[in-house]
Design an enzyme around this catalytic site. Structure first.
Site, PDB file in Angstrom:
ATOM      1  N   ILE A 195       0.864  -1.173   0.000  1.00 12.60           N
ATOM      2  CA  ILE A 195       0.000   0.000   0.000  1.00 12.60           C
ATOM      3  C   ILE A 195       0.902   1.225   0.000  1.00 12.60           C
ATOM      4  O   ILE A 195       1.594   1.488   0.984  1.00 12.60           O
ATOM      5  CB  ILE A 195      -0.926   0.010   1.239  1.00 12.60           C
ATOM      6  CG1 ILE A 195      -1.747  -1.280   1.298  1.00 12.60           C
ATOM      7  CG2 ILE A 195      -1.823   1.248   1.224  1.00 12.60           C
ATOM      8  CD1 ILE A 195      -2.450  -1.510   2.625  1.00 12.60           C
ATOM      9  N   GLU A 240       4.113  -8.071   2.761  1.00 18.45           N
ATOM     10  CA  GLU A 240       4.449  -9.016   3.819  1.00 18.45           C
ATOM     11  C   GLU A 240       4.080  -8.448   5.186  1.00 18.45           C
ATOM     12  O   GLU A 240       3.452  -9.112   6.012  1.00 18.45           O
ATOM     13  CB  GLU A 240       5.948  -9.342   3.797  1.00 18.45           C
ATOM     14  CG  GLU A 240       6.437  -9.903   2.486  1.00 18.45           C
ATOM     15  CD  GLU A 240       6.919  -8.838   1.502  1.00 18.45           C
ATOM     16  OE1 GLU A 240       6.202  -7.828   1.266  1.00 18.45           O
ATOM     17  OE2 GLU A 240       8.016  -9.018   0.951  1.00 18.45           O
TER      18      GLU A 240
END
EC number: 3.5.4.5
Length: 131
Positions: free
Chosen positions: A44, A56
């Site tokens: 993001i 992750e």
């Protein structure tokens, strides 16, 4: 379909959900708990680049915020020719929450994979034992 293939599919599917208006470099992740529950993560981005978050870490933070602390596998997928490699910050988050021997599957375009472990990604990791 095997569980691992399902996890790879989940990480790959997450690529389409990534919010990457600046880099156009989507990353997807699928984090698996010891009891088989999965958490998808995406990268993001933010116009203030330092405030962006990797796929992750998104998966870990979602899982940890739900009370999960025991993980068995992580799959990371990218649209890269070779299997994608996680950044250093993500490797350190893995070290915080995972056994060093936990398997990590890296996935690139056309399903190319590389198998490794948390320790393989971050040898000589800094942990709570170092405090």
């Amino acid at each position: 379909m095997s569980a691992k293939k399902e996890w790879i599919a989940a990480a790959t599917e997450a690529l389409d959900k990534a919010y990457v208006p600046y880099s156009h470099f989507p990353v997807g992740a699928c984090l698996v708990t010891n009891d088989g529950k999965t958490y998808q993560g995406i990268n993001i981005e933010n116009a203030s680049y330092g405030l962006s978050n990797c796929a992750e870490r998104t998966a870990f933070f979602k899982a940890v915020s739900e009370g999960e602390r025991n993980f068995s596998h992580l799959v990371i997928a990218g649209r890269t020719p070779e299997p994608i490699s996680p950044c250093g910050a993500c490797r350190q988050v893995m070290a915080e929450f995972c056994d060093p021997a936990m398997p990590v599957t890296l996935v690139g375009e056309n399903g190319r994979t590389k198998e490794t472990t948390v320790e393989g990604l971050l040898p000589y990791m800094f942990t709570d034992k170092d405090l």
